[in-house]
Design a protein around this motif. Sequence first.
Motif, short mmCIF file in Angstrom:
data_model
loop_
_atom_site.label_atom_id
_atom_site.label_comp_id
_atom_site.label_asym_id
_atom_site.label_seq_id
_atom_site.Cartn_x
_atom_site.Cartn_y
_atom_site.Cartn_z
N UNK A 7 31.09 36.36 36.20
CA UNK A 7 31.90 35.75 35.16
C UNK A 7 33.40 35.98 35.27
N UNK A 8 33.87 36.64 36.29
CA UNK A 8 35.31 36.83 36.45
C UNK A 8 35.92 35.58 37.06
N UNK A 9 37.02 35.15 36.53
CA UNK A 9 37.68 33.95 37.02
C UNK A 9 38.90 34.32 37.85
N UNK A 10 39.16 33.60 38.93
CA UNK A 10 40.34 33.91 39.75
C UNK A 10 41.63 33.67 38.98
N UNK A 11 42.57 34.55 39.19
CA UNK A 11 43.87 34.43 38.55
C UNK A 11 44.97 34.64 39.57
N UNK A 12 46.20 34.61 39.12
CA UNK A 12 47.32 34.80 40.05
C UNK A 12 47.30 36.16 40.74
N UNK A 13 46.75 37.18 40.10
CA UNK A 13 46.71 38.51 40.70
C UNK A 13 45.81 38.55 41.93
N UNK A 14 44.88 37.61 42.04
CA UNK A 14 43.98 37.58 43.20
C UNK A 14 44.74 37.25 44.48
N UNK A 15 45.90 36.64 44.36
CA UNK A 15 46.70 36.32 45.55
C UNK A 15 47.25 37.59 46.21
N UNK A 16 47.27 38.69 45.48
CA UNK A 16 47.77 39.95 46.04
C UNK A 16 46.82 40.52 47.09
#
Length: 76
Positions: A7-16
């Motif tokens: 249930x976790x959705x990708x966000x901008x922090x995933x680009x790190x």
Amino acid sequence: GVVLAFGSRPGPAWLLIVPALVLQFFFNTGLALIMARMGARTPDLAQLMPFVTRTWMYASGVMFSIDGMLAGRPEW
């Protein structure tokens, strides 16, 4: 895939993760090149490295927060 399944959705922090993986790759490559150079000149180092890496693996455990693990459990 596992993170998305829970249930976790990708966000901008995933680009790190991209620069983190690139830095990890360069660090590991540099360390491997240094150890290969040392191992070629010192034959005993080839016998020492499996011992060092095994000890490092056993000594570096996963750390859990005691408060987090005991949350919701009865007091002793």
